[in-house]
Enzyme design. Sequence first.
Site, mmCIF file in Angstrom:
data_model
loop_
_atom_site.group_PDB
_atom_site.id
_atom_site.type_symbol
_atom_site.label_atom_id
_atom_site.label_comp_id
_atom_site.label_asym_id
_atom_site.label_seq_id
_atom_site.Cartn_x
_atom_site.Cartn_y
_atom_site.Cartn_z
ATOM 1 N N TYR A 135 -13.007 0.541 -45.000
ATOM 2 C CA TYR A 135 -11.554 0.574 -45.388
ATOM 3 C C TYR A 135 -11.260 1.904 -46.318
ATOM 4 O O TYR A 135 -9.598 2.109 -45.858
ATOM 5 C CB TYR A 135 -11.131 -0.143 -46.386
ATOM 6 C CG TYR A 135 -10.967 -1.973 -46.053
ATOM 7 C CD1 TYR A 135 -11.482 -2.107 -44.561
ATOM 8 C CD2 TYR A 135 -11.137 -3.169 -46.701
ATOM 9 C CE1 TYR A 135 -11.288 -3.219 -44.224
ATOM 10 C CE2 TYR A 135 -10.605 -4.327 -46.346
ATOM 11 C CZ TYR A 135 -11.427 -4.284 -44.992
ATOM 12 O OH TYR A 135 -11.431 -5.574 -44.278
ATOM 13 N N LYS A 190 -24.803 -6.320 -42.308
ATOM 14 C CA LYS A 190 -25.450 -6.164 -40.813
ATOM 15 C C LYS A 190 -26.109 -4.950 -40.072
ATOM 16 O O LYS A 190 -26.135 -4.345 -39.793
ATOM 17 C CB LYS A 190 -23.691 -5.914 -39.917
ATOM 18 C CG LYS A 190 -24.052 -6.065 -38.045
ATOM 19 C CD LYS A 190 -23.738 -7.695 -38.207
ATOM 20 C CE LYS A 190 -23.629 -7.427 -35.964
ATOM 21 N NZ LYS A 190 -24.262 -9.470 -35.662
ATOM 22 N N ASP A 222 -23.178 -12.521 -39.809
ATOM 23 C CA ASP A 222 -22.748 -13.645 -38.524
ATOM 24 C C ASP A 222 -23.246 -15.215 -38.923
ATOM 25 O O ASP A 222 -22.318 -15.829 -39.065
ATOM 26 C CB ASP A 222 -23.044 -13.115 -37.092
ATOM 27 C CG ASP A 222 -24.185 -12.250 -37.278
ATOM 28 O OD1 ASP A 222 -25.162 -11.839 -38.288
ATOM 29 O OD2 ASP A 222 -24.072 -11.989 -35.779
ATOM 30 N N ASP A 246 -14.198 -8.974 -47.485
ATOM 31 C CA ASP A 246 -12.674 -9.507 -46.948
ATOM 32 C C ASP A 246 -12.258 -10.488 -46.422
ATOM 33 O O ASP A 246 -11.277 -11.997 -46.654
ATOM 34 C CB ASP A 246 -12.001 -8.556 -46.064
ATOM 35 C CG ASP A 246 -10.619 -8.133 -46.392
ATOM 36 O OD1 ASP A 246 -9.305 -9.603 -46.175
ATOM 37 O OD2 ASP A 246 -9.583 -7.492 -45.540
ATOM 38 N N ASP A 250 -11.826 -15.374 -47.853
ATOM 39 C CA ASP A 250 -10.640 -16.159 -46.534
ATOM 40 C C ASP A 250 -12.004 -17.173 -46.507
ATOM 41 O O ASP A 250 -10.485 -18.379 -46.522
ATOM 42 C CB ASP A 250 -9.840 -15.055 -46.086
ATOM 43 C CG ASP A 250 -8.960 -14.784 -47.006
ATOM 44 O OD1 ASP A 250 -9.046 -14.321 -48.219
ATOM 45 O OD2 ASP A 250 -7.998 -14.499 -46.483
#
Length: 363
Positions: A135, A190, A222, A246, A250
Amino acid sequence: MKIAILPGDGIGTEIVAEAVKVLQVLDLSFEMETAPVGGAAYEAAGHPLPEATLRLAMDSDAVLFGAVGDWKYDKLERALRPEQAILGLRKHMGLFANFRPAICYEQLTHASSLKPELVAGLDILIIRELTGDIYFGQPRGRRTAVDGHFPGAEEAFDTMRYSRPEIERIAHVAFQAARKRGKKVTSVDKANVLETFQFWKDVVTEVHKEYPDVELEHMYVDNAAMQLVKAPKKFDVLFTGNMFGDILSDEAAMLTGSIGMLPSASLNAKGQGLYEPSHGSAPDIAGQGVANPLATILSAAMMLRFSLNQPEAADRIESAVKAVLSAGLRTADIWSEGTIKVGTREMGDAVVAAITGKTITKS
Ligand code: NAD
């Protein structure tokens, strides 16, 4: 103790008013000062984070933030959009550690998108690194590709990067938080594909040596996304980088039923923090008096615990919220047959009544 109150836009003003009301009945002495932020600040001062608002936030022990944004600002240049205020506060205050609990209250298990037995008693703390990763990594932009699958074509690119100190400081936060809970950290990465996250995994493993009493597991992102909907109660502290955090936070929010119930905290190295509900400004219901104020009220409880060193007052708020839910009071987002529908203000009044020992009724 000084608290900066930044209500913002949309339902922000309605829900923050209820949290302030709750803070005021706790018999604690703190100063509260309000300033505009987001679209409201753009209207008042031409900028979503005016100098005076930023100064107030920096000079306070904690910031209680509502929400910012409205579709009417979508055409503004990026630097003037309401959401830039949050990024500016994170940057200037150095808020690198984001805490998002995902708690499924016993009374609300039916509101979850998962089967009640999978979420009953769920209590996960998601810790997300907030100032690094893809980001913020430079370089980023658009250019003409010189290699890849389509040399000469227009392309866009971002840079994923983390430095050792950035990973170390958030890893310490995660292990210390786990010590106060179930003593288990799941570090999500990852590492099988990304160099940045192999480095993340290596550094987290090193930092873990200082916390032998805390269990550490590593999990690919994942798999973490799958486990969150398969067996979410396996997690205690789920800890990860900015982008994965992020998305996963959620996903975890939905396990609990309503985003209107979820508080969050973003802390810097000095313990100063910005406390806000996990949801946005909900322009679709703003001004109707129906928004759920509990996420903001619970954010105020986190503020008392993490930045203002008032854990007992935080407990009082959290117990009051549970009492109100047990009494059957619900805002529209969590309402179901057989419970009592109340508005934003009535919900705030009920929490105040529960704290002050009055009977909780629909007024
Ligand atoms: P949102 O979270 O505002 O709303 C999503 C849905 O959840 C809406 O249907 C809304 O009515 C409902 N909802 C949210 N909070 C609720 C509450 N307390 N009680 C009951 N229902 C609630 O997300 P969105 O619609 O994607 O975004 C709206 C605006 O908010 C946009 O401008 C966006 O940029 C901004 N936003 C701000 C923040 C922030 O201030 N931290 C975070 C996310 C989005």
